[in-house]
Design a protein around this motif. Structure first.
Motif, short mmCIF file in Angstrom:
data_model
loop_
_atom_site.label_atom_id
_atom_site.label_comp_id
_atom_site.label_asym_id
_atom_site.label_seq_id
_atom_site.Cartn_x
_atom_site.Cartn_y
_atom_site.Cartn_z
N VAL A 270 -34.58 26.85 -36.94
CA VAL A 270 -33.82 28.07 -36.68
C VAL A 270 -34.01 28.52 -35.23
CG1 VAL A 270 -33.61 30.51 -37.28
CG2 VAL A 270 -33.77 28.80 -39.08
N GLU A 271 -35.24 28.39 -34.72
CA GLU A 271 -35.48 28.70 -33.31
C GLU A 271 -34.64 27.80 -32.42
OE1 GLU A 271 -40.13 30.18 -33.79
OE2 GLU A 271 -39.67 28.07 -33.38
N ARG A 272 -34.55 26.53 -32.77
CA ARG A 272 -33.76 25.60 -31.97
C ARG A 272 -32.28 25.94 -32.03
NH1 ARG A 272 -36.74 19.89 -33.78
NH2 ARG A 272 -38.72 20.29 -32.67
N LEU A 273 -31.81 26.42 -33.16
CA LEU A 273 -30.41 26.83 -33.26
C LEU A 273 -30.11 27.97 -32.29
CD1 LEU A 273 -29.93 26.65 -37.12
CD2 LEU A 273 -28.75 25.24 -35.44
N GLN A 274 -31.10 28.79 -31.99
CA GLN A 274 -30.95 29.87 -31.03
C GLN A 274 -31.41 29.46 -29.63
OE1 GLN A 274 -28.87 32.01 -31.70
NE2 GLN A 274 -29.77 33.89 -32.50
N THR A 275 -31.71 28.18 -29.45
CA THR A 275 -32.21 27.60 -28.19
C THR A 275 -33.46 28.30 -27.69
OG1 THR A 275 -30.71 28.91 -26.76
CG2 THR A 275 -29.90 26.78 -27.54
N LEU A 276 -34.29 28.74 -28.64
CA LEU A 276 -35.60 29.28 -28.32
C LEU A 276 -36.62 28.16 -28.26
CD1 LEU A 276 -35.54 32.37 -30.69
CD2 LEU A 276 -36.03 32.52 -28.24
N PRO A 277 -37.75 28.34 -27.59
CA PRO A 277 -38.82 27.35 -27.62
C PRO A 277 -39.38 27.20 -29.04
CG PRO A 277 -39.14 28.92 -25.83
CD PRO A 277 -38.05 29.48 -26.69
N ASP A 278 -39.82 26.01 -29.37
CA ASP A 278 -40.46 25.78 -30.67
C ASP A 278 -41.64 26.73 -30.86
OD1 ASP A 278 -38.65 23.77 -31.01
OD2 ASP A 278 -40.12 22.14 -31.15
N ASN A 279 -41.71 27.31 -32.07
CA ASN A 279 -42.80 28.21 -32.46
C ASN A 279 -42.85 29.49 -31.62
OD1 ASN A 279 -43.94 26.87 -34.72
ND2 ASN A 279 -44.89 25.38 -33.33
N TYR A 280 -41.73 29.85 -31.03
CA TYR A 280 -41.66 31.10 -30.28
C TYR A 280 -42.00 32.29 -31.18
CZ TYR A 280 -39.72 34.80 -27.28
OH TYR A 280 -39.55 35.93 -26.51
N THR A 281 -41.59 32.23 -32.44
CA THR A 281 -41.81 33.34 -33.37
C THR A 281 -43.06 33.17 -34.22
OG1 THR A 281 -40.40 32.31 -35.06
CG2 THR A 281 -39.33 33.81 -33.49
N LEU A 282 -43.84 32.11 -33.99
CA LEU A 282 -45.04 31.86 -34.78
C LEU A 282 -46.18 32.76 -34.30
CD1 LEU A 282 -46.53 30.18 -36.92
CD2 LEU A 282 -47.13 28.56 -35.10
N ILE A 283 -46.65 33.58 -35.21
CA ILE A 283 -47.74 34.49 -34.88
C ILE A 283 -48.42 34.91 -36.18
CG2 ILE A 283 -46.18 36.48 -34.91
CD1 ILE A 283 -47.89 37.78 -32.77
N ASP A 284 -49.73 35.08 -36.15
CA ASP A 284 -50.47 35.48 -37.33
C ASP A 284 -49.93 36.80 -37.88
OD1 ASP A 284 -52.09 33.28 -37.13
OD2 ASP A 284 -53.74 34.34 -36.14
N GLY A 285 -49.70 36.82 -39.19
CA GLY A 285 -49.24 38.03 -39.84
C GLY A 285 -47.74 38.17 -39.92
N ILE A 286 -46.99 37.27 -39.26
CA ILE A 286 -45.54 37.30 -39.33
C ILE A 286 -45.08 36.33 -40.41
CG2 ILE A 286 -43.37 36.95 -38.07
CD1 ILE A 286 -44.99 39.30 -37.05
N LYS A 287 -44.36 36.82 -41.41
CA LYS A 287 -43.91 35.99 -42.52
C LYS A 287 -42.74 35.10 -42.10
CE LYS A 287 -45.14 39.65 -45.81
NZ LYS A 287 -44.62 40.60 -46.83
#
Length: 312
Positions: A270-287
């Motif tokens: 999904v990040e790649r579909l938005q052309t974001l870097p891989d694991n841009y949204t990966l953070i502890d506590g984020i579902k």
């Protein structure tokens, strides 16, 4: 450059500025979603968070070079209520002066799309050199209202030119001479992860009424995809090089592989579909659900980077 970003989300605008090579001195971000703010601060710890757009004092931001933002779209979207900007008493709001008058008198507003007028309030007060506003395709009535308020015609750009998803959006900006991005010919195969565990969707949510796989070459289904998510996430179809195939009533939707297995998109996909870097949204506590929503509420970064290239 000093940047003021309204409805900042996960700071896709900041990613786009970095990708374009534009140096940012101060990045002020108005956002109220806690997990979006956490994602932004992980990636850009120097971001200056300034809170609710309705509380922004324009007198504090007099040296802004560019104002950016994508105001809430739910009441404009053809998939939403289409009520546009109105009060709960169904009074349509068509000018900033009318909005400020209604606001001062304590009227309650329908949905959140009315917050466009906060963007206009801040734009008029800050007077940046450049501005950019993004929103969905909408009824001509509301498109005209926004165009009149901003004084520029919108540019329609489909994210499929720079990504693996079809996502048409309108961009109002005074950045000059913008043309359409060159088609990068990115398709769903290009963004899929390999060798991942399948998370199967319940068969009771599939509709096989028009599905006769005996009549279709099995290879067509390899790495093609259905629509992404739902209206809270993407609600847009992926680009599959002419090999798209849809099973109805899959929610959330996902990938159909060569064995007719169906799985959800991964957060990285999904990040790649938005052309974001891989694991841009990966953070502890984020579902995982919050990661999907954060991406879906954001921008296709490479579209914004393309627009920023025209800043002189």
């Amino acid at each position: 450059m000093n940047v003021l970003s309204l409805f900042d989300g996960i700071s896709c605008g900041q990613v786009a500025l970095e990708r374009t090579g534009i140096k940012v001195d101060n990045y002020f971000a108005s956002e109220i979603c806690n997990y979006s703010i956490k994602i932004t601060k992980k990636n850009y710890p120097n971001t200056i968070e300034i809170g609710d757009v309705r509380q922004v004092d324009v007198n504090n931001y007099k040296d802004i070079d560019i104002l950016i933002g994508g105001s809430p779209c739910q009441s404009f979207s053809f998939a939403g209520s289409m009520n546009g900007m109105s009060t709960k008493d169904k009074i349509n709001i068509t000018t900033l002066e009318q909005y400020l008058d209604l606001k001062s008198k304590g009227f309650e507003f329908e949905g959140y799309s009315y917050l466009f007028w906060e963007y206009v309030r801040i734009l008029n007060g800050v007077k940046p050199k450049y501005f950019l506003l993004e929103n969905v395709k909408m009824a001509q009535k509301w498109k005209d209202v926004i165009t009149e308020a901003l004084g520029v015609e919108p540019i329609l750009i489909n994210s499929e030119l720079v990504s693996a998803q079809s996502r048409e959006r309108l961009y109002w900006t005074n950045i000059p001479n913008i043309t359409q991005p060159e088609d990068k010919h990115i398709y769903i195969d290009d963004i899929l992860q390999n060798d991942i565990e399948h998370t199967y969707l319940p068969k009771t949510r599939l509709d096989y009424r028009n599905y006769d796989k005996s009549k279709v070459d099995k290879s067509i289904f390899k790495n093609t995809a259905t629509q992404i998510g739902n209206s809270r996430n993407f609600g847009n179809s992926v680009r599959s090089n002419g090999k798209a195939f849809t099973l109805r009533r899959i929610n959330p939707n996902g990938i159909i592989d060569e064995n007719y297995n169906i799985r959800e998109f991964t957060p990285i996909e999904v990040e790649r579909l938005q052309t974001l870097p891989d694991n841009y949204t990966l953070i502890d506590g984020i579902k995982k659900k919050e990661r999907y929503e954060a991406c879906g509420n954001g921008w296709t970064v490479d579209v914004i980077a393309h627009i920023f290239k025209y800043i002189k």
